[in-house]
Write a protein that holds these residues in place. Structure first.
Motif, PDB file in Angstrom:
ATOM      1  N   TYR A  99       1.166  95.450  96.188  1.00 50.29           N
ATOM      2  CA  TYR A  99       1.664  94.108  95.897  1.00 50.29           C
ATOM      3  C   TYR A  99       1.018  93.096  96.857  1.00 50.29           C
ATOM      4  N   ARG A 100       1.010  93.411  98.136  1.00 50.70           N
ATOM      5  CA  ARG A 100       0.457  92.493  99.137  1.00 50.70           C
ATOM      6  C   ARG A 100      -1.018  92.221  98.863  1.00 50.70           C
ATOM      7  N   TRP A 101      -1.772  93.247  98.474  1.00 53.40           N
ATOM      8  CA  TRP A 101      -3.184  93.042  98.174  1.00 53.40           C
ATOM      9  C   TRP A 101      -3.337  92.053  97.015  1.00 53.40           C
ATOM     10  N   VAL A 102      -2.575  92.285  95.955  1.00 53.54           N
ATOM     11  CA  VAL A 102      -2.643  91.388  94.798  1.00 53.54           C
ATOM     12  C   VAL A 102      -2.220  89.977  95.205  1.00 53.54           C
ATOM     13  N   ALA A 103      -1.127  89.859  95.941  1.00 54.50           N
ATOM     14  CA  ALA A 103      -0.646  88.537  96.358  1.00 54.50           C
ATOM     15  C   ALA A 103      -1.684  87.823  97.226  1.00 54.50           C
ATOM     16  N   ASP A 104      -2.333  88.571  98.110  1.00 54.19           N
ATOM     17  CA  ASP A 104      -3.338  87.969  98.985  1.00 54.19           C
ATOM     18  C   ASP A 104      -4.597  87.552  98.229  1.00 54.19           C
ATOM     19  N   HIS A 105      -4.825  88.118  97.052  1.00 52.91           N
ATOM     20  CA  HIS A 105      -6.031  87.831  96.275  1.00 52.91           C
ATOM     21  C   HIS A 105      -5.725  87.125  94.949  1.00 52.91           C
ATOM     22  N   ARG A 106      -4.542  86.567  94.819  1.00 54.84           N
ATOM     23  CA  ARG A 106      -4.146  85.985  93.538  1.00 54.84           C
ATOM     24  C   ARG A 106      -4.996  84.793  93.133  1.00 54.84           C
ATOM     25  N   SER A 107      -5.517  84.044  94.076  1.00 54.69           N
ATOM     26  CA  SER A 107      -6.391  82.924  93.711  1.00 54.69           C
ATOM     27  C   SER A 107      -7.668  83.433  93.062  1.00 54.69           C
ATOM     28  N   THR A 108      -8.241  84.469  93.647  1.00 50.89           N
ATOM     29  CA  THR A 108      -9.448  85.063  93.072  1.00 50.89           C
ATOM     30  C   THR A 108      -9.139  85.674  91.715  1.00 50.89           C
ATOM     31  N   LEU A 109      -8.039  86.405  91.627  1.00 54.00           N
ATOM     32  CA  LEU A 109      -7.656  87.028  90.363  1.00 54.00           C
ATOM     33  C   LEU A 109      -7.396  85.973  89.295  1.00 54.00           C
ATOM     34  N   SER A 110      -6.809  84.861  89.697  1.00 53.76           N
ATOM     35  CA  SER A 110      -6.504  83.791  88.748  1.00 53.76           C
ATOM     36  C   SER A 110      -7.772  83.222  88.122  1.00 53.76           C
ATOM     37  N   ARG A 111      -8.834  83.143  88.911  1.00 56.41           N
ATOM     38  CA  ARG A 111     -10.096  82.608  88.381  1.00 56.41           C
ATOM     39  C   ARG A 111     -10.694  83.515  87.311  1.00 56.41           C
ATOM     40  N   LEU A 112     -10.306  84.781  87.299  1.00 57.85           N
ATOM     41  CA  LEU A 112     -10.817  85.729  86.302  1.00 57.85           C
ATOM     42  C   LEU A 112     -10.105  85.612  84.957  1.00 57.85           C
ATOM     43  N   ILE A 113      -8.984  84.915  84.939  1.00 63.03           N
ATOM     44  CA  ILE A 113      -8.200  84.776  83.712  1.00 63.03           C
ATOM     45  C   ILE A 113      -8.611  83.486  83.002  1.00 63.03           C
ATOM     46  N   PRO A 114      -9.049  83.594  81.754  1.00 63.35           N
ATOM     47  CA  PRO A 114      -9.484  82.390  81.024  1.00 63.35           C
ATOM     48  C   PRO A 114      -8.354  81.368  80.864  1.00 63.35           C
ATOM     49  N   ALA A 115      -8.735  80.113  80.801  1.00 64.61           N
ATOM     50  CA  ALA A 115      -7.762  79.022  80.651  1.00 64.61           C
ATOM     51  C   ALA A 115      -6.892  79.218  79.410  1.00 64.61           C
ATOM     52  N   ARG A 116      -7.481  79.697  78.323  1.00 61.99           N
ATOM     53  CA  ARG A 116      -6.704  79.912  77.089  1.00 61.99           C
ATOM     54  C   ARG A 116      -5.630  80.976  77.309  1.00 61.99           C
ATOM     55  N   ALA A 117      -5.942  82.019  78.085  1.00 62.75           N
ATOM     56  CA  ALA A 117      -4.949  83.057  78.369  1.00 62.75           C
ATOM     57  C   ALA A 117      -3.811  82.490  79.220  1.00 62.75           C
ATOM     58  N   LYS A 118      -4.152  81.620  80.141  1.00 63.50           N
ATOM     59  CA  LYS A 118      -3.115  80.982  80.957  1.00 63.50           C
ATOM     60  C   LYS A 118      -2.248  80.064  80.097  1.00 63.50           C
ATOM     61  N   ALA A 119      -2.872  79.369  79.165  1.00 62.27           N
ATOM     62  CA  ALA A 119      -2.110  78.482  78.265  1.00 62.27           C
ATOM     63  C   ALA A 119      -1.159  79.308  77.395  1.00 62.27           C
ATOM     64  N   ARG A 120      -1.632  80.439  76.878  1.00 68.37           N
ATOM     65  CA  ARG A 120      -0.755  81.318  76.096  1.00 68.37           C
ATOM     66  C   ARG A 120       0.380  81.845  76.971  1.00 68.37           C
ATOM     67  N   ALA A 121       0.071  82.163  78.231  1.00 65.44           N
ATOM     68  CA  ALA A 121       1.101  82.638  79.161  1.00 65.44           C
ATOM     69  C   ALA A 121       2.156  81.561  79.372  1.00 65.44           C
ATOM     70  N   ASP A 122       1.707  80.327  79.573  1.00 65.78           N
ATOM     71  CA  ASP A 122       2.653  79.220  79.774  1.00 65.78           C
ATOM     72  C   ASP A 122       3.561  79.048  78.557  1.00 65.78           C
ATOM     73  N   ALA A 123       2.990  79.188  77.366  1.00 69.62           N
ATOM     74  CA  ALA A 123       3.786  79.064  76.146  1.00 69.62           C
ATOM     75  C   ALA A 123       4.809  80.189  76.055  1.00 69.62           C
ATOM     76  N   ARG A 124       4.418  81.411  76.396  1.00 71.58           N
ATOM     77  CA  ARG A 124       5.354  82.538  76.351  1.00 71.58           C
ATOM     78  C   ARG A 124       6.489  82.339  77.353  1.00 71.58           C
ATOM     79  N   ILE A 125       6.153  81.870  78.544  1.00 74.57           N
ATOM     80  CA  ILE A 125       7.183  81.631  79.569  1.00 74.57           C
ATOM     81  C   ILE A 125       8.137  80.533  79.108  1.00 74.57           C
ATOM     82  N   ALA A 126       7.592  79.455  78.559  1.00 72.62           N
ATOM     83  CA  ALA A 126       8.437  78.359  78.074  1.00 72.62           C
ATOM     84  C   ALA A 126       9.359  78.844  76.966  1.00 72.62           C
ATOM     85  N   GLN A 127       8.844  79.655  76.054  1.00 73.06           N
ATOM     86  CA  GLN A 127       9.667  80.191  74.969  1.00 73.06           C
ATOM     87  C   GLN A 127      10.772  81.087  75.521  1.00 73.06           C
TER      88      GLN A 127
END
Length: 138
Positions: A99-127
Motif C-alpha cells: 500500500y505504501r509503495w502505491v501511495a508513494d507513487h500515486r502521482s506517477t501511476l495516475s499519469r498512466l491512466i488515460p483522461a477518459r478512464a479518469k472521467a469514467r471513474a468520476d462518473a461511476r463515483i458520482a453515481q
C-alpha cells in the motif's frame, strides 16, 4: 453500508475506487472524499496529516481501518473477496508495504491512466454517491 474515504484530488485514487465500486454489486460501499463534512465527521479524531496519509474504510458501527489494514475488511464486502482478504489479513506487513509503495507513487501511476478512464471513474463515483445518498463525492 461501509464508507470508503478517498483522496478526490488523486486521479489514481479515484480510478482505483471506481474499480472497487464496479465490483460492489451489493452496493455496500459509500464513497466519500477526504475534506468533505462527511469525511471530517468520520475522521474527527485524526489529525489532518493522518487523514490525508491514506484512504480509510469505516464500518456502519464506526470501526475504522486505514491504509493497507483497510484492504482485508474492504475485500470481504465484495463478491469473491473473502479468499483474497484472508491472504492479506495473514500478511499485514507486506500488505502495508505494498500500500505504501502505491501511495508513494500515486502521482506517477495516475499519469498512466488515460483522461477518459479518469472521467469514467468520476462518473461511476458520482453515481455511487447518488445511489447511496451521499453528496460527499469529489
Amino acid at each position: 453500508m461501509a464508507t470508503v474515504i478517498y483522496d478526490g484530488d488523486c486521479g489514481f485514487c479515484r480510478w482505483s475506487l471506481a474499480q472497487l465500486l464496479a465490483l460492489d454489486r451489493g452496493r455496500s460501499l459509500r464513497p466519500v472524499a477526504l475534506g468533505t463534512p462527511a469525511a471530517d465527521a468520520l475522521l474527527g479524531d485524526l489529525s489532518e496529516a493522518d487523514r490525508a496519509a491514506s484512504w480509510h474504510l469505516v464500518s456502519p458501527d464506526g470501526r475504522r481501518w486505514s491504509a493497507g489494514a483497510a484492504a482485508p475488511p474492504l475485500l470481504r464486502l465484495l463478491p469473491g473477496g473473502r479468499a483474497p482478504a484472508a491472504v492479506l489479513a495473514r500478511a499485514p506487513r507486506p500488505t502495508e508495504r505494498c500500500y505504501r509503495w502505491v501511495a508513494d507513487h500515486r502521482s506517477t501511476l495516475s499519469r498512466l491512466i488515460p483522461a477518459r478512464a479518469k472521467a469514467r471513474a468520476d462518473a461511476r463515483i458520482a453515481q455511487a454517491a447518488l445511489s447511496t445518498g451521499s453528496c460527499s463525492a469529489r
